[in-house]
Design a protein around this motif. Sequence first.
Motif, PDB file in Angstrom:
ATOM      1  N   ALA A  29       0.858  -1.292   0.005  1.00 23.59           N
ATOM      2  CA  ALA A  29       0.168   0.169  -0.098  1.00 23.59           C
ATOM      3  C   ALA A  29       0.661   1.340   0.094  1.00 23.59           C
ATOM      4  O   ALA A  29       0.407   2.445   0.123  1.00 23.59           O
ATOM      5  CB  ALA A  29      -0.978   0.003   1.089  1.00 23.59           C
ATOM      6  N   GLY A  30       2.115   1.233  -0.056  1.00 21.60           N
ATOM      7  CA  GLY A  30       2.992   2.255  -0.246  1.00 21.60           C
ATOM      8  C   GLY A  30       3.578   2.690   1.375  1.00 21.60           C
ATOM      9  O   GLY A  30       4.377   3.897   1.367  1.00 21.60           O
ATOM     10  N   VAL A  31       3.512   1.729   2.382  1.00 23.90           N
ATOM     11  CA  VAL A  31       4.181   2.124   3.337  1.00 23.90           C
ATOM     12  C   VAL A  31       5.606   1.673   3.546  1.00 23.90           C
ATOM     13  O   VAL A  31       5.836   0.344   3.530  1.00 23.90           O
ATOM     14  CB  VAL A  31       3.372   1.714   4.596  1.00 23.90           C
ATOM     15  N   GLU A  32       6.526   2.509   4.004  1.00 20.18           N
ATOM     16  CA  GLU A  32       7.800   2.040   4.331  1.00 20.18           C
ATOM     17  C   GLU A  32       8.076   1.824   5.934  1.00 20.18           C
ATOM     18  O   GLU A  32       7.550   2.651   6.459  1.00 20.18           O
ATOM     19  CB  GLU A  32       8.760   3.008   3.940  1.00 20.18           C
ATOM     20  N   VAL A  33       8.295   0.452   6.141  1.00 18.49           N
ATOM     21  CA  VAL A  33       8.341   0.273   7.558  1.00 18.49           C
ATOM     22  C   VAL A  33       9.759  -0.092   8.107  1.00 18.49           C
ATOM     23  O   VAL A  33      10.684  -0.741   7.565  1.00 18.49           O
ATOM     24  CB  VAL A  33       7.576  -1.418   7.820  1.00 18.49           C
ATOM     25  N   ARG A  34       9.953   0.710   9.023  1.00 15.30           N
ATOM     26  CA  ARG A  34      11.660   0.845   9.543  1.00 15.30           C
ATOM     27  C   ARG A  34      11.531   0.470  10.914  1.00 15.30           C
ATOM     28  O   ARG A  34      10.908   1.031  11.994  1.00 15.30           O
ATOM     29  CB  ARG A  34      11.771   2.571   9.541  1.00 15.30           C
ATOM     30  N   TYR A  35      12.182  -0.768  11.191  1.00 19.57           N
ATOM     31  CA  TYR A  35      12.193  -1.533  12.346  1.00 19.57           C
ATOM     32  C   TYR A  35      13.238  -0.992  13.282  1.00 19.57           C
ATOM     33  O   TYR A  35      14.553  -0.619  12.660  1.00 19.57           O
ATOM     34  CB  TYR A  35      12.544  -2.860  12.206  1.00 19.57           C
TER      35      TYR A  35
END
Length: 251
Positions: free
Chosen positions: A150-156
């Motif tokens: 959906a276009g979300v960058e997830v930064r852990y």
Amino acid sequence: MIKKMLGTIIVLILLPNAYAADVSEETRKTIIDKLQQARPDLEYGAVETSPIDGLYRVRINGTQFFYANKTGDYIITGDMYQALPGMFAPIKDLAAAKLRKEMLDSLATKDMIVFPAADVRRYILHVFTDVDCGYCRKLHIETVPELNMAGVEVRYLAFPRAGLDSPSYRKIASAWCAKDKLAALTALKNRQPITENVCKDNPVASHFLLGQKIGITGTPALILEDGALLPGYSPAAELLTIMGLDENSDG
């Protein structure tokens, strides 16, 4: 339990930081003096009014807070919600959110494990995670792929709940030290072992201490782009609604 009670949360009620001016110095001193007698180890900040008459919000350690009565004899910890038709909506602490955002913006992306958006990036979501947390695994396996699409960058960021002298720390540090960090973290989330390799100067300890500073007490802990904190697991559809990225949104 709280998730079941609240159901789908789609609204964040904004709580302005202008309430502090309404609190007299006498009331502030009364509350702080009483609290310091009980817990002198805490760093107390502003005392602000809250949406509930007679209940004051007391800031501690920067981005955290609890509620106290006018004499400081009783305190309440936890989030405040407003009852709206069909939901309990969490009241967002704007000042704390701003501090979280500033702290996260100051971090180097290279020290995070980043799962990028599949196409155009529309949103950045920071997630404090632990590899021995069931809901962290569920979030990674079920939610993160949908968010990426959906276009979300997830930064852990790493938050080993058992502490920095624990097997959880060694496992998650090994993921951060792996040549292919994304594959290593995904393997651990799928309960697959990876080679232990706790390299020097890995960022896990700094992530853990930052998490404690900004009020993280459990995992997964999600930080929205504006710094709002969403504790616990949420499905992709709910998160996309909160982010304004669902199919009914113009975001």
